[in-house]
Enzyme design. Structure first.
Site, PDB file in Angstrom:
ATOM      1  N   SER A  14      65.000   8.736 -51.735  1.00 53.42           N
ATOM      2  CA  SER A  14      64.871   7.295 -51.984  1.00 53.42           C
ATOM      3  C   SER A  14      64.403   6.996 -53.402  1.00 53.42           C
ATOM      4  O   SER A  14      64.403   5.844 -53.823  1.00 53.42           O
ATOM      5  CB  SER A  14      63.884   6.685 -50.979  1.00 53.42           C
ATOM      6  OG  SER A  14      62.711   7.474 -50.909  1.00 53.42           O
ATOM      7  N   TYR A 157      47.210  20.028 -53.924  1.00 50.88           N
ATOM      8  CA  TYR A 157      48.663  19.944 -54.152  1.00 50.88           C
ATOM      9  C   TYR A 157      49.171  21.239 -54.788  1.00 50.88           C
ATOM     10  O   TYR A 157      50.195  21.782 -54.383  1.00 50.88           O
ATOM     11  CB  TYR A 157      48.918  18.740 -55.059  1.00 50.88           C
ATOM     12  CG  TYR A 157      50.324  18.590 -55.592  1.00 50.88           C
ATOM     13  CD1 TYR A 157      51.348  18.100 -54.780  1.00 50.88           C
ATOM     14  CD2 TYR A 157      50.624  18.903 -56.915  1.00 50.88           C
ATOM     15  CE1 TYR A 157      52.634  17.935 -55.290  1.00 50.88           C
ATOM     16  CE2 TYR A 157      51.903  18.734 -57.426  1.00 50.88           C
ATOM     17  CZ  TYR A 157      52.897  18.250 -56.609  1.00 50.88           C
ATOM     18  OH  TYR A 157      54.167  18.080 -57.111  1.00 50.88           O
ATOM     19  N   ALA A 159      47.885  24.227 -54.593  1.00 48.51           N
ATOM     20  CA  ALA A 159      47.860  25.306 -53.598  1.00 48.51           C
ATOM     21  C   ALA A 159      49.042  25.164 -52.640  1.00 48.51           C
ATOM     22  O   ALA A 159      49.681  26.158 -52.258  1.00 48.51           O
ATOM     23  CB  ALA A 159      46.538  25.276 -52.833  1.00 48.51           C
ATOM     24  N   LYS A 161      51.957  23.746 -53.280  1.00 50.73           N
ATOM     25  CA  LYS A 161      53.197  24.102 -53.981  1.00 50.73           C
ATOM     26  C   LYS A 161      53.268  25.614 -54.214  1.00 50.73           C
ATOM     27  O   LYS A 161      54.349  26.194 -54.235  1.00 50.73           O
ATOM     28  CB  LYS A 161      53.310  23.318 -55.290  1.00 50.73           C
ATOM     29  CG  LYS A 161      53.569  21.811 -55.081  1.00 50.73           C
ATOM     30  CD  LYS A 161      54.874  21.541 -54.361  1.00 50.73           C
ATOM     31  CE  LYS A 161      55.291  20.079 -54.445  1.00 50.73           C
ATOM     32  NZ  LYS A 161      56.543  19.795 -53.725  1.00 50.73           N
ATOM     33  N   ILE A 190      57.927  15.390 -64.971  1.00 52.52           N
ATOM     34  CA  ILE A 190      59.208  14.695 -64.846  1.00 52.52           C
ATOM     35  C   ILE A 190      58.918  13.215 -64.611  1.00 52.52           C
ATOM     36  O   ILE A 190      58.107  12.865 -63.738  1.00 52.52           O
ATOM     37  CB  ILE A 190      60.026  15.269 -63.655  1.00 52.52           C
ATOM     38  CG1 ILE A 190      60.137  16.810 -63.729  1.00 52.52           C
ATOM     39  CG2 ILE A 190      61.403  14.609 -63.581  1.00 52.52           C
ATOM     40  CD1 ILE A 190      60.870  17.375 -64.930  1.00 52.52           C
TER      41      ILE A 190
END
Ligand SMILES: NC(=O)c1ccc[n+]([C@@H]2O[C@H](COP(=O)([O-])OP(=O)(O)OC[C@H]3O[C@@H](n4cnc5c(N)ncnc54)[C@H](OP(=O)(O)O)[C@@H]3O)[C@@H](O)[C@H]2O)c1
Length: 251
Positions: A14, A157, A159, A161, A190
């Site tokens: 989305s 986050y 950890a 990933k 990004i």
């Protein structure tokens, strides 16, 4: 839906990287299931952009933190498409910037459910169909944070990933006998709604300073690498994660 075109499911399509990936795969001739959760308008816009470019797509909603919803998502895609050739595990989020001593069990579980369990649920549900077909491609969207430990308030986050990076390798081994390749991308910084939500101007400036190319990347620049991993140009690649970070972190 055209029966002879490959069929792809992109989670979190989305906005951001997922939306750009859905569009790129459609451009390359795939029929795309555009998954969304809260942002129904965003899901519809991605489908419209694909149709405007002459492609085929449908939008489908699910909370990827819930295994039952993911089972329903994949069953819904299969009832429309009949087959499933490509899965992009892209849905994910930082959830919030929380310093270590402020982290709660609830926050920890939410971050792991969204970023790691979702990859398990989606790959298992889609992988069963791919195994029957004896072919398939999975691409996991991890993060540079999974390698360097994360920016401010992003330890949980990072950890999560990092777990996705390991899952990519384990799944590649486990699914190779079924003709399924599993690879990943590690985006760096990004420009997507992710940073609009979680990164202020000062933090962005500091992060960009650490990038050799001295600029953030775009969703499209990530999507083309994902599309490469999906393509037959990458047919001897599995268990690999490509860094898409403009030279922010190398080795
Ligand atoms: N942007 C970066 O610099 C960067 C760097 C490294 C890694 N990444 C990773 O790249 C992926 C895409 O991020 P993005 O930058 O494109 O961010 P984004 O624009 O915020 O997109 C996140 C996507 O995840 C979906 N999502 C969030 N919670 C969900 C849930 N519970 N169930 C289902 N879907 C959910 C969102 O869907 P709805 O909005 O419809 O709810 C949205 O489509 C994420 O995995 C992110 O961790 C991004």
């Amino acid at each position: 839906m055209s029966s002879n075109k490959p069929k792809a499911l992109v989670t979190g399509a989305s906005s951001g990287i997922g939306a750009a990936t859905a569009l790129e795969l459609a451009r390359r001739g795939m029929v795309v299931a555009v998954h969304y959760f809260n942002n129904e308008d965003g899901g519809r816009q991605t489908v419209q952009a694909i149709r405007d470019a002459g492609g085929e797509a449908l939008a489908i909603k699910a909370d990827v933190r819930q295994q039952a919803e993911v089972e329903r998502l994949v069953a819904g895609v299969l009832s429309e498409f009949g087959t499933l050739d490509v899965l992009i595990n892209n849905a994910g989020s930082l959830v919030g910037r929380v310093p270590f001593f402020a982290m709660t069990d609830e926050y920890w579980n939410e971050v792991f459910q969204l970023n790691v369990s979702s990859v398990f649920y989606c790959t298992q549900a889609a992988g069963r169909q791919m195994a029957k077909q004896k072919s398939g491609v999975v691409v996991n969207v991890s993060s540079v944070a999974g390698r360097h430990g994360g920016g401010p308030g992003a330890i949980c986050y990072a950890a999560a990933k990092g777990a996705v990076l390991t899952l990519t390798k384990g799944l590649a081994k486990e699914l190779a006998p079924y003709g399924i390749r599993v690879n990943g991308v590690n985006p760096g910084v990004i420009l997507t709604p992710f940073h609009e939500r979680f990164t202020n101007e000062e933090q962005m400036k500091r992060m960009v300073d650490t990038i050799a190319m001295k600029r953030a990347g775009t969703a499209e620049e990530t999507a083309t690498v994902i599309a490469f991993l999906v393509s037959s140009d990458a047919k001897y690649l599995t268990g690999e994660t490509i860094e898409v970070n403009g030279g922010q972190l190398m080795d």
